[in-house]
Design a protein around this motif. Structure first.
Motif, PDB file in Angstrom:
ATOM      1  N   GLY A 199       0.812  -1.211   0.000  1.00 12.02           N
ATOM      2  CA  GLY A 199       0.000   0.000   0.000  1.00 12.02           C
ATOM      3  C   GLY A 199       0.845   1.261   0.000  1.00 12.02           C
ATOM      4  O   GLY A 199       0.667   2.142  -0.867  1.00 12.02           O
ATOM      5  N   PRO A 200       1.786   1.414   0.952  1.00 14.81           N
ATOM      6  CA  PRO A 200       2.674   2.580   0.914  1.00 14.81           C
ATOM      7  C   PRO A 200       3.466   2.691  -0.391  1.00 14.81           C
ATOM      8  O   PRO A 200       3.774   3.799  -0.837  1.00 14.81           O
ATOM      9  N   ALA A 201       3.803   1.553  -0.996  1.00 16.87           N
ATOM     10  CA  ALA A 201       4.517   1.605  -2.273  1.00 16.87           C
ATOM     11  C   ALA A 201       3.663   2.286  -3.341  1.00 16.87           C
ATOM     12  O   ALA A 201       4.158   3.094  -4.131  1.00 16.87           O
ATOM     13  N   GLY A 202       2.363   1.954  -3.372  1.00 15.82           N
ATOM     14  CA  GLY A 202       1.473   2.612  -4.329  1.00 15.82           C
ATOM     15  C   GLY A 202       1.372   4.107  -4.084  1.00 15.82           C
ATOM     16  O   GLY A 202       1.351   4.908  -5.031  1.00 15.82           O
ATOM     17  N   LEU A 255      13.681   2.840  -8.407  1.00 16.94           N
ATOM     18  CA  LEU A 255      15.116   2.927  -8.159  1.00 16.94           C
ATOM     19  C   LEU A 255      15.407   2.796  -6.668  1.00 16.94           C
ATOM     20  O   LEU A 255      16.354   2.101  -6.262  1.00 16.94           O
ATOM     21  N   GLY A 256      14.582   3.440  -5.838  1.00 20.67           N
ATOM     22  CA  GLY A 256      14.762   3.312  -4.397  1.00 20.67           C
ATOM     23  C   GLY A 256      14.586   1.884  -3.922  1.00 20.67           C
ATOM     24  O   GLY A 256      15.359   1.379  -3.092  1.00 20.67           O
ATOM     25  N   GLY A 257      13.572   1.191  -4.463  1.00 15.11           N
ATOM     26  CA  GLY A 257      13.356  -0.203  -4.096  1.00 15.11           C
ATOM     27  C   GLY A 257      14.507  -1.090  -4.527  1.00 15.11           C
ATOM     28  O   GLY A 257      14.939  -1.986  -3.786  1.00 15.11           O
ATOM     29  N   ALA A 258      15.039  -0.845  -5.726  1.00 19.86           N
ATOM     30  CA  ALA A 258      16.163  -1.645  -6.219  1.00 19.86           C
ATOM     31  C   ALA A 258      17.408  -1.430  -5.363  1.00 19.86           C
ATOM     32  O   ALA A 258      18.124  -2.384  -5.018  1.00 19.86           O
ATOM     33  N   LEU A 259      17.682  -0.181  -4.997  1.00 18.74           N
ATOM     34  CA  LEU A 259      18.858   0.105  -4.166  1.00 18.74           C
ATOM     35  C   LEU A 259      18.714  -0.496  -2.774  1.00 18.74           C
ATOM     36  O   LEU A 259      19.692  -1.003  -2.198  1.00 18.74           O
ATOM     37  N   LEU A 260      17.510  -0.465  -2.227  1.00 17.12           N
ATOM     38  CA  LEU A 260      17.284  -1.058  -0.918  1.00 17.12           C
ATOM     39  C   LEU A 260      17.482  -2.573  -0.967  1.00 17.12           C
ATOM     40  O   LEU A 260      18.001  -3.181  -0.019  1.00 17.12           O
ATOM     41  N   SER A 261      17.087  -3.186  -2.075  1.00 20.49           N
ATOM     42  CA  SER A 261      17.291  -4.630  -2.243  1.00 20.49           C
ATOM     43  C   SER A 261      18.774  -4.961  -2.332  1.00 20.49           C
ATOM     44  O   SER A 261      19.240  -5.966  -1.772  1.00 20.49           O
ATOM     45  N   HIS A 311      14.799  -6.166   2.520  1.00 20.97           N
ATOM     46  CA  HIS A 311      14.554  -6.694   1.178  1.00 20.97           C
ATOM     47  C   HIS A 311      13.058  -6.711   0.872  1.00 20.97           C
ATOM     48  O   HIS A 311      12.648  -6.440  -0.266  1.00 20.97           O
ATOM     49  N   GLY A 312      12.233  -7.014   1.871  1.00 24.04           N
ATOM     50  CA  GLY A 312      10.793  -6.978   1.665  1.00 24.04           C
ATOM     51  C   GLY A 312      10.306  -5.587   1.320  1.00 24.04           C
ATOM     52  O   GLY A 312       9.455  -5.404   0.440  1.00 24.04           O
ATOM     53  N   VAL A 313      10.843  -4.561   2.001  1.00 25.12           N
ATOM     54  CA  VAL A 313      10.466  -3.180   1.707  1.00 25.12           C
ATOM     55  C   VAL A 313      10.890  -2.815   0.285  1.00 25.12           C
ATOM     56  O   VAL A 313      10.130  -2.198  -0.466  1.00 25.12           O
ATOM     57  N   GLY A 314      12.105  -3.203  -0.106  1.00 27.80           N
ATOM     58  CA  GLY A 314      12.575  -2.892  -1.448  1.00 27.80           C
ATOM     59  C   GLY A 314      11.782  -3.600  -2.529  1.00 27.80           C
ATOM     60  O   GLY A 314      11.440  -3.007  -3.562  1.00 27.80           O
ATOM     61  N   PHE A 315      11.464  -4.873  -2.286  1.00 23.20           N
ATOM     62  CA  PHE A 315      10.722  -5.638  -3.294  1.00 23.20           C
ATOM     63  C   PHE A 315       9.280  -5.146  -3.430  1.00 23.20           C
ATOM     64  O   PHE A 315       8.680  -5.288  -4.501  1.00 23.20           O
ATOM     65  N   ALA A 316       8.722  -4.574  -2.376  1.00 20.18           N
ATOM     66  CA  ALA A 316       7.306  -4.208  -2.365  1.00 20.18           C
ATOM     67  C   ALA A 316       6.937  -3.233  -3.473  1.00 20.18           C
ATOM     68  O   ALA A 316       5.772  -3.186  -3.892  1.00 20.18           O
ATOM     69  N   VAL A 317       7.876  -2.453  -3.975  1.00 18.61           N
ATOM     70  CA  VAL A 317       7.541  -1.452  -4.993  1.00 18.61           C
ATOM     71  C   VAL A 317       7.562  -2.035  -6.403  1.00 18.61           C
ATOM     72  O   VAL A 317       7.075  -1.394  -7.345  1.00 18.61           O
ATOM     73  N   MET A 318       8.140  -3.231  -6.590  1.00 22.63           N
ATOM     74  CA  MET A 318       8.413  -3.722  -7.939  1.00 22.63           C
ATOM     75  C   MET A 318       7.145  -4.096  -8.706  1.00 22.63           C
ATOM     76  O   MET A 318       6.940  -3.659  -9.842  1.00 22.63           O
ATOM     77  N   TRP A 319       6.291  -4.912  -8.105  1.00 23.03           N
ATOM     78  CA  TRP A 319       5.063  -5.294  -8.802  1.00 23.03           C
ATOM     79  C   TRP A 319       4.109  -4.114  -8.984  1.00 23.03           C
ATOM     80  O   TRP A 319       3.616  -3.897 -10.103  1.00 23.03           O
ATOM     81  N   PRO A 320       3.816  -3.322  -7.931  1.00 26.72           N
ATOM     82  CA  PRO A 320       2.941  -2.159  -8.167  1.00 26.72           C
ATOM     83  C   PRO A 320       3.504  -1.203  -9.212  1.00 26.72           C
ATOM     84  O   PRO A 320       2.756  -0.687 -10.055  1.00 26.72           O
ATOM     85  N   GLY A 321       4.819  -0.961  -9.179  1.00 21.16           N
ATOM     86  CA  GLY A 321       5.409  -0.038 -10.142  1.00 21.16           C
ATOM     87  C   GLY A 321       5.270  -0.530 -11.573  1.00 21.16           C
ATOM     88  O   GLY A 321       4.823   0.203 -12.462  1.00 21.16           O
TER      89      GLY A 321
END
Length: 400
Positions: free
Chosen positions: A74-77, A90-96, A119-129
């Motif tokens: 939700g926050p990723a969206g 990019l932020g999610g990828a760097l966090l991963s 890693h969960g926080v970083g991955f969370a943006v990938m599918w919604p993005g």
């Protein structure tokens, strides 16, 4: 005289978006390979031998990662709406990348689990993005097919990661994690090619932008369906190899069954996607769940092995209707301007259903035996199809 259309003309995407969307897809694909491989194939084998930590910590790391990913969808969206696609991905990828780097020096339980959470926080943006980008990039009237194309193209990378890192897990060095870092670095570089802002098509200036209340009204009818959809899909995943002998199938028989079901699903999607995109998305979801319910009921009778392949084809056709119809319904019902935040909430609910499905399936197997998970799946699918039929006004009102 007819002219042959080029490949870009046949795709359900606006031509100018294909290159950047491909970059986003590869970023997601590398993230999916690493996620499925590290947690499914590597840590469970290497947590005690390579990290010197308790064996149970491998499973706990996956739980922490999955839970963090679910909570942060939700926050990723919201972040996509506020900061744009490029910055968020990019932020999610760097966090991963940071998380995998921490794994390389994680020889204490708290640092090990912290890396999994980050890693969960970083991955969370990938599918919604990526999926929001695909929805924005779709040509008018092609949303179901565009999202299905992107989603089905990424799905095989999950299995690839499991196989790749499962094979590398026997090594007593950091090579598996270095491979993960290399893949994530590639994804990070490609995230730079994602547009900074969303690529929405122009809206009529006289049209009033959606208000928060209307967005909520559009989102609420989708929540039960999102939960049911992933729960019915995940009921049987971990149980297939266990129940296959009771259905009269050996290993290769089960593989053939999955190939038949998947082949029918993938082969039918161009037609069912066109059906959904022509204003019949809700009907497509109802047909899909109806066919799934019938397929599950057939499996529950534990018929002769030859009949299982007919039922697999029936279930595959159900998924072929359901997948593009659900995508078309979401993009039709949710206002485009508010779609990332709303879709992030939907993906959180979908992850919840994905997590609960195996638990319910295992419980049904223990209580009823082999027919149990299929009976539960048939009931859930029928209830969901009935819900779409009974509450059609809610979906029409939300779309309006």
């Amino acid at each position: 005289m007819t002219t042959r259309r080029s490949l870009t003309d046949r795709l359900p995407l606006r031509p100018e978006t294909i290159g950047p969307l491909l970059a986003a897809m590869v970023t997601l694909a590398t993230a999916e390979v690493v996620r499925s491989g590290v947690y499914g194939g590597y840590l469970t084998q290497a947590v005690d031998t390579h990290f010197g930590l308790p064996l149970a910590l491998g499973g706990l790391a996956y739980t922490v990662h999955f839970a963090t990913d679910t909570v942060m969808r939700g926050p990723a969206g919201v972040a996509i709406s506020r900061y744009g696609l490029r910055t968020t991905m990019l932020g999610g990828a760097l966090l991963s990348v940071l998380a995998i780097t921490l794994f390389m020096v994680a020889h204490t339980s708290w640092l090990f689990l912290l890396a999994a959470a980050l890693h969960g926080v970083g991955f969370a943006v990938m599918w919604p993005g990526t999926m929001n980008f695909a929805a924005d990039a779709a040509r008018d009237g092609y949303h179901g097919r565009a999202l299905t194309l992107v989603g089905t193209a990424i799905t095989p990378f999950s299995g690839l990661g499991f196989l790749l890192f499962g094979a590398l897990a026997k090594r007593d060095d950091n090579v598996p994690l270095l491979v993960a870092l290399a893949l994530l670095t590639l994804g990070t570089l490609l995230a730079l090619l994602v547009p900074a802002r969303r690529v929405l098509q122009r809206r009529d200036e006289t049209e009033e932008p959606p208000r928060a209340r209307s967005v909520t009204r559009a989102l609420v009818p989708l929540l039960p369906a999102a939960f049911m959809q992933t729960m019915t899909m995940s009921l049987l995943g971990p149980l297939l190899f266990r129940i296959a002998p009771d259905l009269g199938l050996n290993y290769w028989g089960l593989v053939a069954l999955l190939v038949v079901g998947g082949g029918v699903a993938y082969g039918s999607m161009p037609l069912t996607g066109r059906f959904a995109d022509r204003g019949r998305a809700r009907l497509g979801v109802m047909i899909g769940y109806g066919l799934l319910s019938l397929g599950f009921l057939g499996f529950a009778t534990t018929p002769a092995p030859w009949a299982l392949y007919l039922l697999a084809a029936l279930a595959g056709l159900g998924y072929a209707f359901l997948t593009p119809a659900w995508a078309a319904l979401v993009t039709h019902v949710l206002p485009a301007e508010q779609r990332p935040a709303a879709w992030g909430v939907l993906m959180t609910v979908e992850n919840g259903g994905m997590a609960l499905g195996p638990l319910i399936g295992t419980f049904a197997l223990g209580q009823v035996g082999v027919p149990g998970p299929f009976i539960v799946g048939a009931i859930l699918a029928a209830l969901t199809a009935g819900g779409y039929a009974a509450f059609g006004r809610a979906f029409r009102g939300a779309a309006t």
